[in-house]
Design a protein around this motif. Structure first.
Motif, short mmCIF file in Angstrom:
data_model
loop_
_atom_site.label_atom_id
_atom_site.label_comp_id
_atom_site.label_asym_id
_atom_site.label_seq_id
_atom_site.Cartn_x
_atom_site.Cartn_y
_atom_site.Cartn_z
N LEU A 1 0.82 -1.21 0.00
CA LEU A 1 0.00 0.00 0.00
C LEU A 1 0.85 1.27 0.00
O LEU A 1 0.32 2.36 -0.20
N ASP A 2 2.17 1.14 0.19
CA ASP A 2 3.05 2.30 0.00
C ASP A 2 3.16 2.67 -1.47
O ASP A 2 3.47 3.81 -1.82
N ARG A 3 2.89 1.69 -2.35
CA ARG A 3 3.05 1.89 -3.79
C ARG A 3 1.76 1.75 -4.57
O ARG A 3 1.68 2.16 -5.73
N SER A 4 0.73 1.16 -3.96
CA SER A 4 -0.51 0.86 -4.66
C SER A 4 -1.69 1.50 -3.93
O SER A 4 -1.64 1.73 -2.72
N ASP A 5 -2.76 1.75 -4.68
CA ASP A 5 -3.99 2.26 -4.08
C ASP A 5 -4.84 1.13 -3.51
O ASP A 5 -5.61 1.35 -2.57
N LEU A 6 -4.69 -0.05 -4.10
CA LEU A 6 -5.53 -1.19 -3.76
C LEU A 6 -4.69 -2.46 -3.76
O LEU A 6 -3.91 -2.69 -4.68
N VAL A 7 -4.83 -3.28 -2.72
CA VAL A 7 -4.21 -4.60 -2.68
C VAL A 7 -5.33 -5.62 -2.53
O VAL A 7 -6.22 -5.48 -1.68
N LEU A 8 -5.28 -6.67 -3.36
CA LEU A 8 -6.28 -7.72 -3.32
C LEU A 8 -5.62 -9.08 -3.22
O LEU A 8 -4.61 -9.35 -3.88
N GLY A 9 -6.19 -9.95 -2.41
CA GLY A 9 -5.77 -11.33 -2.33
C GLY A 9 -6.85 -12.20 -2.96
O GLY A 9 -7.89 -12.45 -2.34
N PRO A 10 -6.64 -12.67 -4.18
CA PRO A 10 -7.67 -13.45 -4.86
C PRO A 10 -7.85 -14.84 -4.25
O PRO A 10 -6.88 -15.47 -3.82
N ALA A 11 -9.08 -15.31 -4.24
CA ALA A 11 -9.39 -16.66 -3.77
C ALA A 11 -9.74 -17.54 -4.97
O ALA A 11 -10.23 -17.06 -5.99
N TYR B 1 -12.32 -12.85 -2.93
CA TYR B 1 -11.01 -12.47 -2.40
C TYR B 1 -10.98 -12.65 -0.89
O TYR B 1 -12.01 -12.53 -0.22
N TYR B 2 -9.78 -12.97 -0.39
CA TYR B 2 -9.60 -13.21 1.03
C TYR B 2 -9.03 -11.99 1.74
O TYR B 2 -8.98 -11.96 2.98
N LEU B 3 -8.59 -10.99 0.99
CA LEU B 3 -7.98 -9.79 1.58
C LEU B 3 -8.20 -8.61 0.65
O LEU B 3 -8.12 -8.74 -0.58
N ILE B 4 -8.50 -7.47 1.24
CA ILE B 4 -8.56 -6.23 0.48
C ILE B 4 -7.92 -5.13 1.33
O ILE B 4 -8.18 -5.02 2.53
N GLY B 5 -7.05 -4.35 0.71
CA GLY B 5 -6.37 -3.27 1.41
C GLY B 5 -6.47 -1.97 0.64
O GLY B 5 -6.39 -1.94 -0.58
N SER C 1 -20.75 -14.67 -5.01
CA SER C 1 -20.65 -15.35 -6.31
C SER C 1 -19.19 -15.50 -6.73
O SER C 1 -18.28 -14.97 -6.09
N ASP C 2 -18.99 -16.20 -7.85
CA ASP C 2 -17.63 -16.35 -8.38
C ASP C 2 -17.22 -15.16 -9.24
O ASP C 2 -16.18 -15.19 -9.90
N LYS C 3 -18.02 -14.11 -9.24
CA LYS C 3 -17.74 -12.91 -10.03
C LYS C 3 -17.14 -11.79 -9.19
O LYS C 3 -16.77 -10.74 -9.72
N LYS D 1 -0.82 -13.55 -3.79
CA LYS D 1 -0.93 -14.95 -4.17
C LYS D 1 -2.38 -15.41 -4.04
O LYS D 1 -3.08 -15.05 -3.09
N CYS D 2 -2.82 -16.23 -4.99
CA CYS D 2 -4.17 -16.79 -4.94
C CYS D 2 -4.21 -17.91 -3.91
O CYS D 2 -3.37 -18.82 -3.92
N LEU D 3 -5.19 -17.85 -3.00
CA LEU D 3 -5.37 -18.85 -1.95
C LEU D 3 -6.79 -19.38 -1.96
O LEU D 3 -7.66 -18.84 -2.65
N ALA D 4 -7.03 -20.42 -1.20
CA ALA D 4 -8.34 -21.07 -1.18
C ALA D 4 -9.07 -20.79 0.13
O ALA D 4 -8.48 -20.80 1.21
N ASP D 5 -10.37 -20.56 0.01
CA ASP D 5 -11.26 -20.43 1.17
C ASP D 5 -11.91 -21.77 1.48
O ASP D 5 -11.97 -22.66 0.62
N VAL D 6 -12.42 -21.90 2.69
CA VAL D 6 -13.20 -23.07 3.08
C VAL D 6 -14.65 -22.63 3.21
O VAL D 6 -15.04 -22.02 4.21
N ASP D 7 -15.43 -22.91 2.17
CA ASP D 7 -16.84 -22.52 2.16
C ASP D 7 -17.78 -23.69 1.88
O ASP D 7 -18.91 -23.70 2.35
N LYS D 8 -17.31 -24.66 1.09
CA LYS D 8 -18.15 -25.77 0.64
C LYS D 8 -17.54 -27.10 1.09
O LYS D 8 -16.36 -27.17 1.44
N PRO D 9 -18.35 -28.17 1.09
CA PRO D 9 -17.83 -29.46 1.55
C PRO D 9 -16.54 -29.89 0.87
O PRO D 9 -15.64 -30.44 1.52
#
Length: 202
Positions: free
Chosen positions: A121-131, A136-140, A156-158, A178-186
Motif C-alpha cells: 500500500l506504500d506503492r498501490s492504491d488497492l491490494v487484493l488477495g484473490p481466492a 477475495y480473502y484480503l482487500i487493502g 458469487s464467483d464474479k 498470491k491466490c489462496l483457497a477459502d473453506v466454504d463448501k464441503p
C-alpha cells in the motif's frame, strides 16, 4: 494502520451454513469457531491495530470468546460491500493511513501475506488477495473508495473480477497477492483435513 477481521459469533445454524449438510449444525459452528480463533492467533504479532467486525452475539460474548485486548465493532450495512466500506471509512476517519480487511476462512493466509499487503500500500492504491472460488480473502486500501464496493454480486464467483473492473474504472493502482483457497463448501474441507486443522471437529 489497521487490520480488520470480519467474522460472526459462532452460533449454531447461523455460520458456515453450506457446510451443515456435511458437518451438521454443531460441527459447522465448531469449524467456524476454530477458524476464527486460528486467525486471531496468526495475527497476534501484527504490529498495528486489530479490529474485529462481527455479526451475531454481542460485545460481551465476543470479548468472552476472543479476549479483551482487541477492538470490537458490529458490522454495519445491508450487505457485505456496505459493511466493508463502512469499516474502511471508520479506519480512515480515525486517521489510519492504511487499512486491510480479511475474513477467517482462508487456512493458507499467513501474517507475512498481511504484512506484504500493508507494505504494498506504500506503492498501490488497492491490494487484493484473490481466492480460488472467484472472491477475495484480503482487500487493502489507503483511502476510502466507496465505488469499489458497489455493483458487486457478493457470494458469487464474479466478486474478484467485478472488483478489478471497478478498480479499473477508478484508475486505481492494484497489487494482487498470491491466490489462496477459502473453506466454504464441503469439497473445501480437504484443505483443513490434510493440515490437521479439523482435529476435534470432524
Amino acid at each position: 494502520m489497521r487490520l480488520i477481521i470480519f467474522t460472526r459469533y459462532p452460533e449454531a445454524g447461523q455460520v458456515k451454513t453450506r457446510l451443515i449438510p456435511t458437518l451438521g449444525i454443531a460441527g459447522a459452528a465448531a469449524l467456524h469457531r476454530k477458524m476464527t480463533e486460528q486467525t486471531i492467533t496468526k495475527t497476534s504479532l501484527f504490529k498495528g491495530e486489530i479490529e474485529v467486525r462481527f455479526t451475531g452475539g454481542n460485545l460481551n460474548l465476543m470479548k468472552k470468546w476472543l479476549g479483551n485486548n482487541l477492538l470490537y465493532r458490529e458490522q454495519i450495512g445491508s450487505n457485505l460491500g456496505i459493511s466493508m466500506n463502512n469499516a474502511m471509512a471508520d479506519a480512515f476517519f480515525e486517521k489510519k493511513n492504511k487499512a486491510v480487511i480479511i475474513g477467517t476462512d482462508c487456512p493458507g493466509l499467513r501474517l507475512d501475506h498481511i504484512n506484504s499487503a500493508f507494505d504494498e500500500l506504500d506503492r498501490s492504491d488497492l491490494v487484493l488477495g484473490p481466492a480460488h472460488d472467484g472472491g477475495y480473502y484480503l482487500i487493502g486500501l489507503r483511502k476510502i473508495q466507496k465505488e469499489l464496493f458497489k455493483g458487486i454480486t457478493w457470494g458469487s464467483d464474479k466478486v474478484y473480477q467485478q472488483t478489478l473492473d471497478a478498480a479499473a474504472r477508478l484508475n486505481l493502482r492494484i497489487t494482487e497477492l498470491k491466490c489462496l483457497a477459502d473453506v466454504d463448501k464441503p469439497e473445501d474441507l480437504a484443505l483443513w483435513i490434510t493440515s490437521e486443522n479439523l482435529t476435534g471437529v470432524l
